[in-house]
Motif scaffolding. Structure first.
Motif, mmCIF file in Angstrom:
data_model
loop_
_atom_site.group_PDB
_atom_site.id
_atom_site.type_symbol
_atom_site.label_atom_id
_atom_site.label_comp_id
_atom_site.label_asym_id
_atom_site.label_seq_id
_atom_site.Cartn_x
_atom_site.Cartn_y
_atom_site.Cartn_z
ATOM 1 N N VAL B 66 29.298 93.100 43.166
ATOM 2 C CA VAL B 66 29.962 92.717 44.418
ATOM 3 C C VAL B 66 29.030 91.840 45.252
ATOM 4 C CG1 VAL B 66 30.849 93.596 46.617
ATOM 5 C CG2 VAL B 66 31.561 94.662 44.484
ATOM 6 N N ALA B 67 27.760 92.225 45.300
ATOM 7 C CA ALA B 67 26.794 91.406 46.049
ATOM 8 C C ALA B 67 26.711 90.005 45.463
ATOM 9 C CB ALA B 67 25.418 92.075 46.033
ATOM 10 N N SER B 68 26.722 89.910 44.128
ATOM 11 C CA SER B 68 26.657 88.585 43.497
ATOM 12 C C SER B 68 27.897 87.759 43.803
ATOM 13 C CB SER B 68 26.516 88.725 41.982
ATOM 14 O OG SER B 68 25.290 89.322 41.667
ATOM 15 N N ALA B 69 29.055 88.434 43.821
ATOM 16 C CA ALA B 69 30.287 87.702 44.135
ATOM 17 C C ALA B 69 30.232 87.182 45.564
ATOM 18 C CB ALA B 69 31.507 88.607 43.934
ATOM 19 N N LEU B 73 30.203 83.258 46.754
ATOM 20 C CA LEU B 73 31.129 82.693 47.742
ATOM 21 C C LEU B 73 30.352 81.951 48.826
ATOM 22 C CD1 LEU B 73 33.911 85.253 48.750
ATOM 23 C CD2 LEU B 73 34.241 82.897 48.065
ATOM 24 N N ALA B 74 29.337 82.630 49.367
ATOM 25 C CA ALA B 74 28.612 82.078 50.506
ATOM 26 C C ALA B 74 27.938 80.757 50.162
ATOM 27 C CB ALA B 74 27.578 83.083 51.002
ATOM 28 N N PHE B 75 27.355 80.683 48.972
ATOM 29 C CA PHE B 75 26.647 79.466 48.595
ATOM 30 C C PHE B 75 27.531 78.524 47.780
ATOM 31 C CE2 PHE B 75 23.294 82.507 49.414
ATOM 32 C CZ PHE B 75 22.409 81.754 50.170
ATOM 33 N N ALA B 150 26.825 83.696 37.479
ATOM 34 C CA ALA B 150 28.227 83.853 37.882
ATOM 35 C C ALA B 150 28.727 82.745 38.797
ATOM 36 C CB ALA B 150 28.412 85.207 38.565
ATOM 37 N N MET B 151 27.841 82.202 39.634
ATOM 38 C CA MET B 151 28.321 81.272 40.661
ATOM 39 C C MET B 151 29.052 80.047 40.119
ATOM 40 S SD MET B 151 26.540 79.365 43.862
ATOM 41 C CE MET B 151 25.098 80.342 44.010
ATOM 42 N N PRO B 152 28.634 79.485 38.972
ATOM 43 C CA PRO B 152 29.337 78.295 38.472
ATOM 44 C C PRO B 152 30.845 78.512 38.297
ATOM 45 C CG PRO B 152 27.310 78.604 37.261
ATOM 46 C CD PRO B 152 27.450 79.793 38.157
ATOM 47 N N TYR B 153 31.254 79.718 37.938
ATOM 48 C CA TYR B 153 32.683 79.973 37.755
ATOM 49 C C TYR B 153 33.428 79.755 39.062
ATOM 50 C CZ TYR B 153 31.577 81.876 33.189
ATOM 51 O OH TYR B 153 31.159 82.007 31.908
ATOM 52 N N LEU B 154 32.828 80.217 40.159
ATOM 53 C CA LEU B 154 33.443 80.014 41.466
ATOM 54 C C LEU B 154 33.387 78.545 41.854
ATOM 55 C CD1 LEU B 154 33.668 82.014 44.524
ATOM 56 C CD2 LEU B 154 32.350 79.936 44.826
ATOM 57 N N VAL B 155 32.248 77.920 41.607
ATOM 58 C CA VAL B 155 32.077 76.524 42.034
ATOM 59 C C VAL B 155 33.117 75.630 41.370
ATOM 60 C CG1 VAL B 155 30.522 74.536 41.952
ATOM 61 C CG2 VAL B 155 29.637 76.773 42.585
ATOM 62 N N LEU B 156 33.299 75.792 40.057
ATOM 63 C CA LEU B 156 34.236 74.917 39.359
ATOM 64 C C LEU B 156 35.672 75.179 39.802
ATOM 65 C CD1 LEU B 156 32.809 74.690 35.742
ATOM 66 C CD2 LEU B 156 32.574 73.093 37.633
ATOM 67 N N ILE B 197 39.918 83.193 46.040
ATOM 68 C CA ILE B 197 40.090 84.543 45.498
ATOM 69 C C ILE B 197 39.837 84.522 43.996
ATOM 70 C CG2 ILE B 197 41.754 86.403 45.122
ATOM 71 C CD1 ILE B 197 43.078 85.433 47.790
ATOM 72 N N ALA B 198 40.483 83.575 43.311
ATOM 73 C CA ALA B 198 40.320 83.495 41.859
ATOM 74 C C ALA B 198 38.849 83.281 41.491
ATOM 75 C CB ALA B 198 41.184 82.353 41.299
ATOM 76 N N GLY B 199 38.197 82.369 42.193
ATOM 77 C CA GLY B 199 36.797 82.063 41.900
ATOM 78 C C GLY B 199 35.895 83.259 42.148
ATOM 79 N N ALA B 200 36.140 83.962 43.242
ATOM 80 C CA ALA B 200 35.303 85.120 43.566
ATOM 81 C C ALA B 200 35.502 86.223 42.525
ATOM 82 C CB ALA B 200 35.637 85.633 44.964
ATOM 83 N N VAL B 201 36.745 86.415 42.093
ATOM 84 C CA VAL B 201 37.011 87.468 41.105
ATOM 85 C C VAL B 201 36.374 87.123 39.760
ATOM 86 C CG1 VAL B 201 38.832 88.622 39.800
ATOM 87 C CG2 VAL B 201 39.090 88.298 42.250
ATOM 88 N N LEU B 202 36.482 85.858 39.377
ATOM 89 C CA LEU B 202 35.854 85.441 38.124
ATOM 90 C C LEU B 202 34.338 85.614 38.178
ATOM 91 C CD1 LEU B 202 37.823 82.196 37.266
ATOM 92 C CD2 LEU B 202 37.672 84.250 35.862
#
Lengths: 240, 274
Positions: B66-69, B73-75, B150-156, B197-202
């Protein structure tokens, strides 16, 4: 003259070179075929597209002048913009849309709402205040867009094809309504359209642009009586 | 019984060789899970889950993922905005750099983190000297490693949504006097909410499953850095039941996430343009 703009925009595949002046309370219609540069002209005046040469000034304040490195960004210009498909913010109610400009400029929520309420009354949509943009008709959306643009008391109001998104059957009555509303607007106004009927009903003066150049300007009847190019002849021929 | 005309539909039948091969592909994905579920000690499920070692790993995984998600998001949202809207030379190279950890073997990411943010690392030694702070062998190291992967999934996901969102709404908002930051908050972020939402969950799901970078960089200490994935791997040698139960938990989570997102991920972009 409120607006004094004489500038050119040069891009690889396109160039625009114009000279337009509009007085307060006056509506200038800009007519021309698709791709002539009408929308680019409005975007330059609003500050959404920088000009290459020349200058734009409003009430004596220079808004854009590349030679003197002056560029007032869009959010700092006293310019209202009614976009072609109105672009009402889908996640906000009608009254929130109208209040947006005031809120963005730091007006307190209550004061912004009160002013937005007055503007909705002006355009006759008070009862729709709590609806979302998807729940009102095209003609109503156009009036909301006008109220939203007027909320920040712009000294120049830009209308980009305000009737093009409407059904043919409603266009005439919306045009009449818009004409009545605009008589209460004391800012300078520029209306971009490709429909000469809009120009005739809504505008005091016309400017006709072809390929980024002004080919003719003057009153509707004056231009219709003596068209300068085959396009102008074709355009105004069957309306007058 | 006659079909009413309105109910008639024309089904586009797939060519049979395609159907055959596709069925094999589905079986390829399904069989491992069937095998695993077949060996799962269902009767002991809750006993195993109740064991303190398993519970500790589970709880650590939940907290760190959760912290990583949240960190993603934040960055990741500002990063996605810059990649989508920014105009600067080398943007593609920056995108490649920031999403490389998606395709990189996670161990390599862990090694890179170790030599830069580890206690003796190029940057990590200053953290240790100045603040007596260490990433390695701490919960923060786990979060760092998981966020890295994990962050690249949200970024893309978010970048695609920002690209597809109609920028003219932002023009309209700015023409009304909204500053760039105000417009970002009031117009851009609401417009891309499904993708957020989708990016954060991924990103969360990826963080939950992270193994290689975490064990390489943060180590393997029960309670501080031994996440579920690591515990599962180690349990395989000692107590296979534990490995099976932990796997079932993660399979259930992953399936629920992907099923819940359904078209959101694939269509995150298309669902956006309004």
């Amino acid at each position: 003259m409120t607006l004094d703009a004489r500038f050119s925009i040069v891009r690889p595949t396109f160039s625009l070179d114009v000279d337009v002046n509009v007085a307060p309370g006056e509506t200038l219609a800009v007519l021309g075929p698709n791709g002539a540069g009408k929308t680019t002209l409005l975007r330059a005046l609003a500050g959404l597209a920088p000009i290459t040469r020349g200058s734009i000034s409003l009430d004596g304040t220079v808004l854009d002048d590349p030679e003197h490195s002056v560029f007032v960004p869009v959010e700092k210009r006293p310019v209202g913009f009614v976009f072609q498909d109105y672009l009402l913010f889908p996640n906000m109610t009608i009254i929130e849309n109208v209040a947006f400009g005031l809120r963005a400029r730091g007006t307190a929520r209550e004061a912004a709402r009160a002013r937005a309420g007055e503007l909705l009354e002006w355009v006759g949509l008070s009862e729709h205040a709590q609806k979302k943009p998807g729940q009102i008709s095209g003609g109503q959306a156009q009036r909301v867009a006008l109220a939203r643009a007027m909320a920040v008391s712009p000294r120049l109001l830009l209308l980009d094809e305000p009737l093009a998104a409407l059904d043919v059957t409603t266009r005439r009555s919306v045009r009449t309504d818009l004409s009545h509303l605009l008589t209460n607007v004391d800012s300078a106004r520029i209306l971009v359209t490709h429909d000469p009927r809009d120009a005739r009903v809504l505008a005091d003066r016309l400017v006709i642009i072809e390929d980024g150049r002004i080919v003719q300007s003057g009153s509707f009847d004056g231009i219709a009586a003596n068209p300068a190019t085959p396009y102008v002849h074709e355009l105004l021929g069957d309306v007058s | 019984m006659k079909t009413p005309p309105s109910a008639r539909r024309i089904h586009d039948r797939a060519p049979w060789p395609v159907v055959v091969v596709a069925t094999l592909a589905i079986a390829f994905f399904a069989l491992p899970f069937i095998g695993l579920l077949g060996r799962t000690p269902w009767s002991d499920l809750f006993d195993v889950l109740g064991e303190s070692r398993v519970r500790t790993a589970l709880w650590l995984s939940i907290r760190t993922s959760v912290a990583s998600a949240i960190a993603s998001l934040a960055f990741g949202v500002p990063l996605a905005w810059v990649l989508a809207r920014g105009r600067f030379p080398g943007r593609s190279a920056v995108r490649a750099l920031c999403t490389m950890s998606m395709v990189l073997p996670p161990v390599v990411g862990g090694v890179a983190l170790f030599f830069s943010f580890g206690r003796q690392g190029v940057f990590g030694r200053f953290l240790d000297d100045w603040f007596s702070f260490q990433f390695t062998f701490s919960v923060w190291g786990v979060i760092l490693a998981q966020t890295f992967v994990a962050m690249p999934y949200l970024v893309l996901t978010v970048e695609a949504a920002i690209r597809q969102a109609d920028a003219r709404f932002e023009d309209a908002a700015r023409s009304l006097g909204g500053s760039r930051w105000y417009v970002f908050r009031r117009i851009t972020v609401p417009a891309i909410r499904p993708a957020l939402i989708a990016g954060a969950v991924l990103a969360w799901a990826r963080a939950l499953g992270e193994f290689g970078a975490t064990i390489t960089f943060a180590g393997n200490f029960p309670g501080t850095t031994q996440t579920m994935s690591i515990a599962t791997y180690l349990a395989l040698d000692t107590d296979a039941r534990e490995a099976l139960v932990l796997s079932v938990v993660m399979i259930a989570t992953s399936f629920a996430v992907l099923f819940g997102l359904r078209d959101r991920w694939m269509g995150a972009a298309t669902g956006m343009s309004r």
